[in-house]
Design a protein around this motif. Sequence first.
Motif, short mmCIF file in Angstrom:
data_model
loop_
_atom_site.label_atom_id
_atom_site.label_comp_id
_atom_site.label_asym_id
_atom_site.label_seq_id
_atom_site.Cartn_x
_atom_site.Cartn_y
_atom_site.Cartn_z
N LEU A 1 0.81 -1.22 0.00
CA LEU A 1 0.00 0.00 0.00
C LEU A 1 0.85 1.27 0.00
CD1 LEU A 1 -2.87 -1.05 2.43
CD2 LEU A 1 -2.75 -1.23 -0.07
N THR A 2 2.13 1.13 0.23
CA THR A 2 3.02 2.30 0.19
C THR A 2 3.90 2.28 -1.05
OG1 THR A 2 4.68 1.13 1.52
CG2 THR A 2 3.07 2.49 2.70
N ARG A 3 3.49 1.52 -2.05
CA ARG A 3 4.29 1.39 -3.26
C ARG A 3 4.62 2.73 -3.91
NH1 ARG A 3 5.05 -2.76 -7.02
NH2 ARG A 3 6.92 -2.23 -8.21
N PRO A 4 3.65 3.64 -4.07
CA PRO A 4 3.99 4.94 -4.69
C PRO A 4 5.09 5.70 -3.95
CG PRO A 4 1.62 4.62 -4.65
CD PRO A 4 2.20 3.52 -3.81
N ARG A 5 5.09 5.59 -2.62
CA ARG A 5 6.13 6.28 -1.84
C ARG A 5 7.51 5.70 -2.14
NH1 ARG A 5 8.45 5.45 3.23
NH2 ARG A 5 7.04 3.72 3.66
N HIS B 1 8.42 6.77 -5.89
CA HIS B 1 8.65 8.20 -6.10
C HIS B 1 9.59 8.78 -5.03
CE1 HIS B 1 5.60 8.04 -9.19
NE2 HIS B 1 4.70 7.60 -8.32
N GLY B 2 10.74 8.15 -4.87
CA GLY B 2 11.76 8.77 -4.04
C GLY B 2 12.42 7.88 -3.01
N GLU B 3 11.64 7.01 -2.33
CA GLU B 3 12.21 6.23 -1.24
C GLU B 3 13.27 5.25 -1.71
OE1 GLU B 3 12.78 5.28 2.70
OE2 GLU B 3 11.46 6.84 1.89
N MET B 4 13.00 4.51 -2.79
CA MET B 4 13.97 3.54 -3.30
C MET B 4 15.21 4.24 -3.85
SD MET B 4 11.56 0.63 -5.07
CE MET B 4 12.98 -0.41 -5.46
N THR B 5 15.01 5.39 -4.45
CA THR B 5 16.15 6.16 -4.95
C THR B 5 17.04 6.60 -3.79
OG1 THR B 5 14.84 6.95 -6.82
CG2 THR B 5 16.85 8.17 -6.29
N ALA B 6 16.41 7.02 -2.69
CA ALA B 6 17.17 7.44 -1.51
C ALA B 6 17.95 6.28 -0.91
CB ALA B 6 16.22 8.03 -0.47
N GLN B 7 17.43 5.05 -1.07
CA GLN B 7 18.12 3.86 -0.56
C GLN B 7 19.21 3.37 -1.49
OE1 GLN B 7 15.16 0.85 0.20
NE2 GLN B 7 13.96 2.17 1.56
N GLY B 8 19.30 3.96 -2.67
CA GLY B 8 20.29 3.53 -3.64
C GLY B 8 19.81 2.44 -4.57
N ARG B 9 18.52 2.11 -4.50
CA ARG B 9 17.96 1.07 -5.36
C ARG B 9 17.42 1.67 -6.66
NH1 ARG B 9 14.65 -2.90 -1.15
NH2 ARG B 9 16.46 -3.48 0.14
N LEU B 10 18.31 2.23 -7.42
CA LEU B 10 17.92 2.89 -8.66
C LEU B 10 17.41 1.90 -9.70
CD1 LEU B 10 20.95 5.36 -8.96
CD2 LEU B 10 18.72 5.80 -7.95
N SER B 11 18.02 0.73 -9.75
CA SER B 11 17.62 -0.26 -10.74
C SER B 11 16.20 -0.74 -10.51
CB SER B 11 18.59 -1.45 -10.71
OG SER B 11 19.92 -1.03 -10.91
N GLY B 12 15.83 -0.94 -9.25
CA GLY B 12 14.47 -1.37 -8.93
C GLY B 12 13.45 -0.34 -9.35
N THR B 13 13.76 0.92 -9.14
CA THR B 13 12.86 1.99 -9.57
C THR B 13 12.72 2.00 -11.09
OG1 THR B 13 13.55 3.33 -7.68
CG2 THR B 13 12.42 4.47 -9.47
N LEU B 14 13.84 1.82 -11.78
CA LEU B 14 13.83 1.79 -13.24
C LEU B 14 12.96 0.65 -13.76
CD1 LEU B 14 14.93 2.82 -15.95
CD2 LEU B 14 16.88 1.29 -15.65
N LEU B 15 13.08 -0.53 -13.16
CA LEU B 15 12.28 -1.68 -13.59
C LEU B 15 10.79 -1.44 -13.36
CD1 LEU B 15 14.25 -4.85 -12.44
CD2 LEU B 15 13.99 -3.95 -14.74
N SER B 16 10.45 -0.84 -12.24
CA SER B 16 9.04 -0.57 -11.94
C SER B 16 8.43 0.35 -12.98
CB SER B 16 8.90 0.05 -10.54
OG SER B 16 9.31 -0.86 -9.55
N TYR B 17 9.18 1.37 -13.39
CA TYR B 17 8.69 2.28 -14.44
C TYR B 17 8.67 1.57 -15.80
CZ TYR B 17 8.57 6.54 -11.62
OH TYR B 17 8.23 7.49 -10.69
N LEU B 18 9.68 0.75 -16.05
CA LEU B 18 9.78 0.06 -17.33
C LEU B 18 8.60 -0.89 -17.55
CD1 LEU B 18 11.48 -0.50 -19.89
CD2 LEU B 18 12.65 -2.29 -18.59
N PHE B 19 8.23 -1.62 -16.51
CA PHE B 19 7.12 -2.57 -16.61
C PHE B 19 5.78 -1.95 -16.28
CE2 PHE B 19 10.71 -5.49 -16.32
CZ PHE B 19 10.35 -6.50 -17.19
N GLY B 20 5.77 -0.71 -15.83
CA GLY B 20 4.52 -0.03 -15.53
C GLY B 20 3.92 -0.40 -14.19
N PHE B 21 4.72 -0.96 -13.28
CA PHE B 21 4.21 -1.36 -11.97
C PHE B 21 4.58 -0.30 -10.93
CE2 PHE B 21 4.97 -5.76 -13.79
CZ PHE B 21 3.65 -5.91 -14.19
N THR B 22 3.91 0.83 -11.02
CA THR B 22 4.19 1.91 -10.08
C THR B 22 3.14 2.01 -8.99
OG1 THR B 22 3.04 3.47 -11.56
CG2 THR B 22 5.44 3.28 -11.80
#
Length: 215
Positions: free
Chosen positions: A43-47, A50-71
Amino acid sequence: MKGFLKDFKNFILNWKFIVPLIVSAAIGYGYILNHFAIGIDDLTRPRYIHGEMTAQGRLSGTLLSYLFGFTEYRPFWEDFVSILLIVLASIIGAIFFKRITKNKFNPHIYTFFACFLATYPIINEIFLYAGSGLNMGVGYALTFIAMLLMEDFYETKKPYTIILCSAIFVFNVSLYESFVFVYICTVCAVLMIKQMMSDKLLPDEKNLLNISDDA
């Protein structure tokens, strides 16, 4: 990576390999796919995206979520795609295992390896965390591709292979930090297998699970 596509085609067209793998995946993930539950991160997926994973250094995971449309929370489709990617990773893993053992094992051994890799118990826990199943599928597939590139580098000495291998490693660590241990365990397993093969401690197809193709 020479002959990779040929090996991949041979595996997916071999019904003695692909059918057990699909059945194993269906048994291993069928229930969770059709009886999803809300996990602690869903339920906190958008958070996270849109920023939390990037702050943790998980840039690749954020990229995959946008790539597959699972935001946002999409339980069935995200899990379904994750399972397909895990099956794909298992096929690539079987190709890698076949390469490092120089195809000396009975084909059933590679089938068992792929089925076990796709469904070993701890991987099911990943589905409790939003987006992690997707990361696992892509991460394992890229890990074995990186290992294949490393093998290719030792044979050809082409610098681009080691550069690409290193780039995949960085991508995977940014995807999920636990892949550091996946890499370490994979490298140790490869070294052990190669040493045992050089010392002739591993039996070949003639006396290891000697099941004929007509069985």
